[in-house]
Each structure stands twice: as structure tokens, then as C-alpha cells.
Motif scaffolding. Structure first.
Motif, PDB file in Angstrom:
ATOM      1  N   MET A   1     -18.015 -15.089   5.459  1.00  0.00           N
ATOM      2  CA  MET A   1     -16.809 -14.298   5.145  1.00  0.00           C
ATOM      3  C   MET A   1     -15.567 -15.178   5.155  1.00  0.00           C
ATOM      4  SD  MET A   1     -15.807 -11.228   4.348  1.00  0.00           S
ATOM      5  CE  MET A   1     -17.129 -10.091   4.815  1.00  0.00           C
ATOM      6  N   ARG A   2     -14.770 -15.087   4.117  1.00  0.00           N
ATOM      7  CA  ARG A   2     -13.548 -15.887   4.055  1.00  0.00           C
ATOM      8  C   ARG A   2     -12.413 -15.163   4.771  1.00  0.00           C
ATOM      9  NH1 ARG A   2     -13.953 -17.795  -2.227  1.00  0.00           N
ATOM     10  NH2 ARG A   2     -12.259 -19.172  -1.682  1.00  0.00           N
ATOM     11  N   GLU A   3     -11.228 -15.723   4.716  1.00  0.00           N
ATOM     12  CA  GLU A   3     -10.134 -15.152   5.523  1.00  0.00           C
ATOM     13  C   GLU A   3      -9.721 -13.767   5.012  1.00  0.00           C
ATOM     14  OE1 GLU A   3      -7.672 -18.081   2.894  1.00  0.00           O
ATOM     15  OE2 GLU A   3      -9.779 -17.683   3.257  1.00  0.00           O
ATOM     16  N   LYS A   4      -8.900 -13.114   5.835  1.00  0.00           N
ATOM     17  CA  LYS A   4      -8.479 -11.753   5.534  1.00  0.00           C
ATOM     18  C   LYS A   4      -7.264 -11.788   4.607  1.00  0.00           C
ATOM     19  CE  LYS A   4      -7.621  -7.584   8.168  1.00  0.00           C
ATOM     20  NZ  LYS A   4      -7.669  -7.019   9.517  1.00  0.00           N
ATOM     21  N   ILE A   5      -7.279 -10.917   3.618  1.00  0.00           N
ATOM     22  CA  ILE A   5      -6.177 -10.848   2.663  1.00  0.00           C
ATOM     23  C   ILE A   5      -5.554  -9.448   2.741  1.00  0.00           C
ATOM     24  CG2 ILE A   5      -5.601 -10.798   0.206  1.00  0.00           C
ATOM     25  CD1 ILE A   5      -6.273 -13.560   0.753  1.00  0.00           C
ATOM     26  N   LYS A   6      -4.240  -9.406   2.764  1.00  0.00           N
ATOM     27  CA  LYS A   6      -3.572  -8.102   2.858  1.00  0.00           C
ATOM     28  C   LYS A   6      -2.928  -7.765   1.513  1.00  0.00           C
ATOM     29  CE  LYS A   6      -0.458  -5.811   6.146  1.00  0.00           C
ATOM     30  NZ  LYS A   6       0.139  -6.046   7.477  1.00  0.00           N
ATOM     31  N   VAL A   7      -3.254  -6.586   0.987  1.00  0.00           N
ATOM     32  CA  VAL A   7      -2.731  -6.121  -0.299  1.00  0.00           C
ATOM     33  C   VAL A   7      -1.886  -4.881  -0.036  1.00  0.00           C
ATOM     34  CG1 VAL A   7      -3.351  -5.260  -2.590  1.00  0.00           C
ATOM     35  CG2 VAL A   7      -4.807  -6.968  -1.459  1.00  0.00           C
ATOM     36  N   VAL A   8      -0.678  -4.849  -0.580  1.00  0.00           N
ATOM     37  CA  VAL A   8       0.195  -3.690  -0.343  1.00  0.00           C
ATOM     38  C   VAL A   8       0.498  -2.962  -1.646  1.00  0.00           C
ATOM     39  CG1 VAL A   8       2.426  -2.910   0.526  1.00  0.00           C
ATOM     40  CG2 VAL A   8       1.271  -4.828   1.628  1.00  0.00           C
ATOM     41  N   SER A   9       0.195  -1.676  -1.648  1.00  0.00           N
ATOM     42  CA  SER A   9       0.626  -0.805  -2.728  1.00  0.00           C
ATOM     43  C   SER A   9       1.995  -0.265  -2.297  1.00  0.00           C
ATOM     44  CB  SER A   9      -0.412   0.307  -2.884  1.00  0.00           C
ATOM     45  OG  SER A   9      -0.020   1.210  -3.851  1.00  0.00           O
ATOM     46  N   VAL A  10       3.045  -0.642  -3.028  1.00  0.00           N
ATOM     47  CA  VAL A  10       4.416  -0.364  -2.585  1.00  0.00           C
ATOM     48  C   VAL A  10       4.876   1.025  -3.043  1.00  0.00           C
ATOM     49  CG1 VAL A  10       6.814  -1.162  -2.645  1.00  0.00           C
ATOM     50  CG2 VAL A  10       4.956  -2.833  -2.679  1.00  0.00           C
ATOM     51  N   LEU A  11       5.149   1.898  -2.105  1.00  0.00           N
ATOM     52  CA  LEU A  11       5.649   3.249  -2.366  1.00  0.00           C
ATOM     53  C   LEU A  11       4.884   3.986  -3.477  1.00  0.00           C
ATOM     54  CD1 LEU A  11       9.516   2.516  -2.165  1.00  0.00           C
ATOM     55  CD2 LEU A  11       7.965   3.174  -0.317  1.00  0.00           C
ATOM     56  N   PRO A  12       3.562   4.068  -3.366  1.00  0.00           N
ATOM     57  CA  PRO A  12       2.798   4.728  -4.440  1.00  0.00           C
ATOM     58  C   PRO A  12       3.141   6.212  -4.585  1.00  0.00           C
ATOM     59  CG  PRO A  12       1.390   4.343  -2.544  1.00  0.00           C
ATOM     60  CD  PRO A  12       2.691   3.648  -2.265  1.00  0.00           C
ATOM     61  N   ASN A  13       3.674   6.822  -3.529  1.00  0.00           N
ATOM     62  CA  ASN A  13       4.031   8.236  -3.634  1.00  0.00           C
ATOM     63  C   ASN A  13       5.259   8.451  -4.508  1.00  0.00           C
ATOM     64  OD1 ASN A  13       1.936   8.726  -1.969  1.00  0.00           O
ATOM     65  ND2 ASN A  13       3.160   9.134  -0.146  1.00  0.00           N
ATOM     66  N   LEU A  14       6.094   7.412  -4.639  1.00  0.00           N
ATOM     67  CA  LEU A  14       7.271   7.521  -5.507  1.00  0.00           C
ATOM     68  C   LEU A  14       7.005   6.865  -6.860  1.00  0.00           C
ATOM     69  CD1 LEU A  14      10.183   6.650  -3.033  1.00  0.00           C
ATOM     70  CD2 LEU A  14       9.381   8.906  -3.718  1.00  0.00           C
ATOM     71  N   LEU A  15       6.347   5.713  -6.824  1.00  0.00           N
ATOM     72  CA  LEU A  15       6.120   4.957  -8.050  1.00  0.00           C
ATOM     73  C   LEU A  15       4.614   4.790  -8.268  1.00  0.00           C
ATOM     74  CD1 LEU A  15       8.906   2.256  -7.624  1.00  0.00           C
ATOM     75  CD2 LEU A  15       8.940   4.259  -9.098  1.00  0.00           C
TER      76      LEU A  15
END
Ligand SMILES: [Zn+2]
Lengths: 426, 243
Positions: free
Chosen positions: B1-15
Motif C-alpha cells: 500500500m502506498r501513502e495516503k492521499i486526501k481528496v477534497v470535494s469543495v462545497l458540493p452542496n453549493l457547487l
């Protein structure tokens, strides 16, 4: 317009309609309706004189709720309706030529109205009641903003204080529009798709949803319901009505609650209204099962994310599902809404991606980890299903295409005549 | 397993009006298929936007929610801070507009944007730009062919100093200003008018976007998945260029 000319226009439209129907190329309302409006521009206001109207609008479930409401009221009124789903000015103009009865106090129109056309059509008719179901993303290339639609509804009610609104209090955009009406009956009809409801239509903030309702920090919040649904029971001001619908799915109980709200305003006996509604088992070809080469296929129509929530409810135990997606004008040309549908719920079923935009669907299904096969031809996909009981889910034109083929109609003839009609009428 | 990656969905409730949340799904899955452990976060007005993530995705939306999102993202500059730390960002449509220097609010007046991109968005007085959009990035992104998406907006976006376009428009309007180009690129931030969602329609573009943070990307071994992408990609490109 002189009476004789009006009569000729109506006769012409009716002739075109019966031609369209006898050729089996459509329900025969939209095209003759266009012809009628062209020949007789004042047709809607004139034919609807002394005909009180109930209008049913929203993004989803208009056709079904209109069918239920029409049936519920038919015991007490001569009801004129556009049950085939032709819900713009053209369809309504044509439906008025089929007006039933001329008995004062007994005649009523029950029309499904496209959400963008509601203020315009509502002003031309003698509108008495408007039922508002929901408002969510659908055909974004045509109706650009749900919030804009809600504002237009709102000013329509402000200008027409004589209208009573029967409104779904679980949908903030519907509440925003309905609260400017002078008289509202609130129905807790549920909300299937929250994505378009999070942003507060009053202040732009984020609405907080919980089991007990919704509220925004600005004070805008869910009104108390006059009518509620619990299982198969609809409670109207505390009086429980048992619904034994033939239509499947919990969402149809909610639709019948809206219909009962209309009956309540019109003082129609609710128990007999409920009995009448239980007799409906299909609406414009939807919900019914048809036999196709040894398969029993339930025909479902779903055209946007909110509609899909209902579909997952109805697909139920069917282990094979054919999903057909088109992106023609009537469907909206942008199928990116597929990414707002939780297709993960189809995991474990035998799934076919079908329709003109099967490849868009196939990519979506891969990311939802739904194993599937691609067969663009819906009929072939249905034939290839392993299970006996199959659900077919199409969006608007893919559903109509399959229905036409099952009725043995020639699809290319249909589109040829439609193109011809559009060219002639401009 | 490689390192942990963080993905952010920015304000999906508005956009998130045009299925753009799909971009976050595609990014996450294409990372996971390459052995990364992925943490996908939906950042809303309550949680705020974290500044320690690797990928940020922001989508399209209606005028009111767009203005609210711009106000919110101006507080504490979370996106600028994340970009400074080496994150990559993809902004689509309304999300792209608010990350420029100015955009048009629901009252039709210009408002300050976040200023990630050197661009200004004005309101187009002609018809709304609606339809298929094909954009040729040229040689700007190694291994990325012509891009396909769908646009639906009323903006004209003027690129200013320091921000180059994502590519040249072959079909559609894109930025709808001056030379026919779409989007904007500055550092690891990419803006575009293409939804569809754009990364689902253009997997090579997605992989290029991933490479901005993780370096060279290995091919994905899920043949069925990649075939489904190819079929969709070529169908869209061929269909649209034919019309
Ligand atoms: Zn509020």
C-alpha cells in the motif's frame, strides 16, 4: 376571432390529432396543439371560460399525480385533463378541445403543467388550485436554474391571491414559492434528492436537514404538515385514510397524499377518492408489466436524479435491470446528471447499459462498481436478460422509443413526421 | 500500500449542479486503482475546507450558491494555502469563475473573487453558452489529447497576466472572450468550463492532473474500465466534430 374560424381551427387540430394517433406515432396532443395555437392564438383563455382549473407542477411525478388527482375527482366532477403528459401550452390548448361537460359547478380541469410554463398558463386559465410537488435539477440546458423557477412561481402566487396552493413542505424550494400564496395546505410528501435543496433560497446559506424537518440559520424552516404519510396511511388533518394503490412504490403513496390535499380543498369525500385512486395500475405506459419474449418487464421512466430515487424503490426484487439513457432535446442534452444518481444501489443485479448514451452510463456504472454489459438497443438488451422479471428504466425519449417499438410503430416514421410538423409550424 | 492521499470535494452542496461531484469520484478511484489509500472529504460550510489535502475539486452551480461559496472561500484563504503547500486544484464553471479576480453576482454586479486565477468573468449579453465543448490543449499537457465536455454558462472570462488558457476551443464557446480558448492554468490550478464531468470524459486529463502531485502515473490494469472510457471518449469526439 369569429366563432366559425375558431370552430375550423379546433376541427383542424382534432383531425391532425386523430391522424397522429391512428398512425400510432404519438399521443396526439402536442403537434395539433401547436397548430391550434397558431390558428387560434386566444384558444387557452377562451376555451377555459367558466372551467375552474387544478394545476399540478414540479420536476417529478407530475403525470402520475395528475392521473391520481383526475381519478380521485372524477366521482364528483366532469374532469378535463391532459393525461398523456403534454404539459406545455400546446398540450393544454389541445386538451381544452376535449372539454368534458358544461354544467356549472360540476366542470373542472386537472392539468399537469411544465414547471417553466406554470405562471403563463396559470394566468390564462381560471386557476383555483395549484399543487406543487418538488423542484430539482432536470434538463439544465433548458430550465437553467431551479431557484429562478421558484422565484417565478412565488411572484405568480403574489399576483393571484385567490389561488389555493397544495404544497410539499419537505422541499425548501417549493415552500419558498408557496409561502407567498394567501392559502396553503402543506403536505409532507417527502424529498428524494437533497442536492438542489441545501442552498437556502432566502439567504443563500446552507439548510440543515434532520429527521424532524429542515431549517436555516436565517429562520426559514419547514412548515408544519397538514397532511402526512406513514406507510400506506395518509393522515389528513389527523384523519387516517388507508391507501391500497395498485401503483408500486412508497413515492406513489406520497403522490396520492397530494391528490388527497386537492380533494380536501374541493371538499370531496376522501374515502371514496382513495378508493378511486386504487384502481389505477398504469400511467401513460409506466409502471405496468409487459411480456417480451418470455420476460415480464416492468416499464419505468426516470429522467433525473430525483426520479431515480423512486426507481430504486420500485425495481425491488427484479434481478435484471435494463437502463436506457438518451440525450435528445426532450431529455436534456447533457447527461452529466448520471453522476448524481447513486447507481451503487444496483450492485449485485444483472445490469445492461443501453440507449444512445450507453457509454456515458457504462463509465458511470464502472465507477459505481456495478458489473454490467453494454447493449445500445434496449429491446436486444431486454431479450438478453437472464431473469424472468426485469425492470426497464428509460429516460424520456428512450422510454418512448421502446414503447413505440413494442406497439409495432415505426420509429423513423415517427421522427420524420415530427420533423415535418416542426418545419411546417416553424 | 502506498501513502495516503486526501481528496477534497469543495462545497458540493453549493457547487455541484452539473454532476461535477463525479470528478472527485473519478480522481479517488483512479488513485485507489494505483494502490493509494484515498481519503475523500466533502467539505461543507460547517466543516470548513481543510488545507492539508492533495487534490481539490470544485464544481458548477447557480448564481446564489456561487456567491455564497465565494464569500466562504475568501475567509482564511484555505485554497490558496493548500496550493502553496503543493496541492492541485480543478475548478469547473462557477467554481472557476469565483477563483478568478472577479465574477458577476446574482444582483448582476461584479464581486471580488478568490484570485487564484488571473482572470475576470463578465456577464455575456448574448445567449447562454450551452452545448458540447471541445478543447485542444496542444502540447501543454504531455500525453493529453483533445478534451471533451459540456458547457452551460452565461460568462465571458478574460484571462489576465500570468494565467494561460487550458486549450484552444474547437467546438463551443469556452471563455467566450478574445481568441477562442477555454479555462485557465496557473501552477497546479486548472480551471475550465467543461463539465460532463470532465474527468470522467477525459481519463488522460485526469491522470495528468494526478501527476501534478504524485509524479509519474502507472497505467491502470482494469481493462474493462479503460475500455469504457475509450468508447465514451471517441464517441463524443467523433460525434461532436461530425455535427
Ligand atoms: Zn436562510
Amino acid at each position: 376571432m369569429r366563432k366559425a374560424e375558431a370552430r375550423v381551427a379546433i376541427a383542424g387540430a382534432q383531425l391532425v390529432s386523430s391522424l397522429v394517433r391512428s398512425l400510432g406515432i404519438g399521443e396526439g396532443a402536442a403537434l395539433p396543439g401547436r397548430l391550434l395555437i397558431r390558428l387560434y392564438p386566444g384558444v387557452i383563455s377562451e376555451l377555459s371560460k367558466s372551467l375552474p382549473a387544478v394545476l399540478i407542477s414540479g420536476t417529478n411525478a407530475k403525470t402520475t399525480t395528475t392521473a391520481l388527482t383526475k381519478e380521485a375527482l372524477s366521482g364528483s366532477f366532469n374532469v378535463t385533463s391532459n393525461t398523456t403528459g403534454a404539459n406545455m401550452d400546446t398540450g393544454i390548448a389541445f386538451s381544452l378541445t376535449t372539454r368534458k361537460g358544461t354544467t356549472a359547478g360540476k366542470d373542472l380541469a386537472v392539468f399537469e403543467v411544465d414547471e417553466a410554463y406554470l405562471p403563463d398558463i396559470g394566468s390564462k386559465l381560471e386557476t383555483k388550485i395549484v399543487a406543487l410537488l418538488n423542484l430539482s435539477r432536470d434538463q439544465l440546458d433548458r430550465v437553467s436554474e431551479t431557484r429562478m423557477t421558484a422565484s417565478k412561481w412565488s411572484s405568480f402566487f403574489q399576483k393571484n391571491p385567490h389561488i389555493t396552493v397544495v404544497a410539499n413542505c419537505d422541499d425548501p424550494l417549493v415552500v419558498f414559492a408557496a409561502q407567498s400564496a394567501s392559502e396553503v395546505l402543506w403536505v409532507s410528501a417527502g424529498l428524494n434528492f437533497f442536492q438542489d435543496a441545501y442552498s437556502c433560497p432566502v439567504c443563500g446559506g446552507e439548510i440543515d436537514f434532520s429527521d424532524s424537518g429542515w431549517r436555516c440559520t436565517c429562520g426559514f424552516s419547514r412548515p408544519l404538515a397538514d397532511i402526512e404519510v406513514s406507510g400506506n396511511t395518509v393522515s389528513v388533518f389527523g384523519k387516517g385514510i388507508e391507501m391500497n394503490l395498485s401503483l408500486p412504490g412508497q413515492c406513489n403513496v406520497a403522490n396520492s397524499a397530494i391528490a388527497l390535499g386537492v380533494c380536501q380543498v374541493l371538499e370531496v369525500d376522501l374515502d371514496s377518492a382513495a378508493r378511486r385512486m386504487s384502481s389505477i395500475s398504469e400511467v401513460a405506459g409506466r409502471y405496468k408489466r409487459v411480456s417480451i419474449d418470455g420476460h415480464e418487464v416492468r416499464m419505468l421512466l426516470s429522467k433525473n436524479p430525483a426520479g431515480w430515487v423512486e426507481v430504486f424503490d420500485m425495481v425491488g426484487d427484479d434481478s435484471s435491470v435494463v437502463v436506457a439513457i438518451n440525450a435528445q432535446t426532450a431529455d436534456g442534452k447533457d447527461p452529466s446528471w448520471l453522476w448524481d444518481v447513486p447507481f451503487e444501489l444496483l450492485r449485485g443485479k444483472e445490469v445492461f447499459a443501453s440507449g444512445e448514451r450507453a457509454y456515458d452510463l457504462s463509465v458511470r456504472l464502472h465507477y459505481a462498481e456495478v458489473s454490467h454489459r453494454v447493449e445500445k438497443d434496449s429491446l436486444e438488451a431486454l431479450r438478453a436478460c437472464g431473469a424472468k422479471d426485469v425492470s426497464f428504466v428509460g429516460n424520456y425519449t428512450s422510454f418512448q422509443q421502446l414503447r413505440n417499438r413494442l406497439q409495432g410503430n415505426n420509429g423513423s416514421l415517427v421522427s420524420f413526421i415530427r420533423r415535418l410538423g416542426n418545419r411546417v409550424l416553424g | 500500500m502506498r501513502e495516503k492521499i486526501k481528496v477534497v470535494s469543495v462545497l458540493p452542496n453549493l457547487l455541484g449542479t452539473y454532476g461535477d461531484s463525479g470528478n472527485a469520484v473519478v480522481v479517488s478511484k483512479r488513485l485507489a486503482l494505483r494502490g493509494f489509500k484515498v481519503d475523500l472529504v466533502r467539505a461543507d460550510l460547517k466543516s470548513g475546507v481543510p488545507t492539508d489535502a492533495d487534490f481539490y475539486l470544485i464544481g458548477g452551480g447557480e448564481d446564489g450558491p456561487q456567491a455564497r461559496a465565494a464569500e466562504f472561500l475568501a475567509i482564511g484563504s484555505p485554497l490558496e494555502r493548500a496550493l502553496d503547500k503543493g496541492a492541485a486544484l480543478l475548478a469547473v464553471c462557477a467554481g472557476f469563475q469565483i477563483l478568478g479576480r472577479s465574477f458577476i453576482g446574482p444582483d448582476m454586479e461584479p464581486r471580488d473573487g478568490i484570485g487564484v486565477f488571473g482572470c475576470r468573468t463578465h456577464r455575456f449579453e448574448g445567449p447562454r453558452s450551452v452545448g458540447e465543448l471541445i478543447v485542444d490543449p496542444g502540447d501543454a499537457m504531455p500525453g493529453v489529447p483533445m478534451l471533451t465536455g459540456y458547457e452551460n454558462h452565461q460568462g465571458i472570462t478574460e484571462l489576465l497576466d500570468g494565467t494561460r488558457p487550458l486549450g484552444v476551443v474547437r467546438t463551443g464557446n469556452g471563455n467566450n472572450f478574445g481568441p477562442r480558448v477555454d479555462g485557465g492554468v496557473i501552477g497546479r490550478a486548472i480551471g475550465t468550463y467543461m463539465h460532463g464531468p470532465v474527468l470522467a470524459r477525459n481519463p488522460k486529463f485526469c491522470d495528468y492532473f494526478l501527476s501534478l502531485v504524485i509524479g509519474q502515473v502507472d497505467p491502470i490494469r482494469d481493462v474493462a474500465l479503460e475500455n469504457s472510457h475509450d468508447r465514451l471518449y471517441f464517441e463524443r469526439i467523433n460525434q461532436v466534430l461530425k455535427d
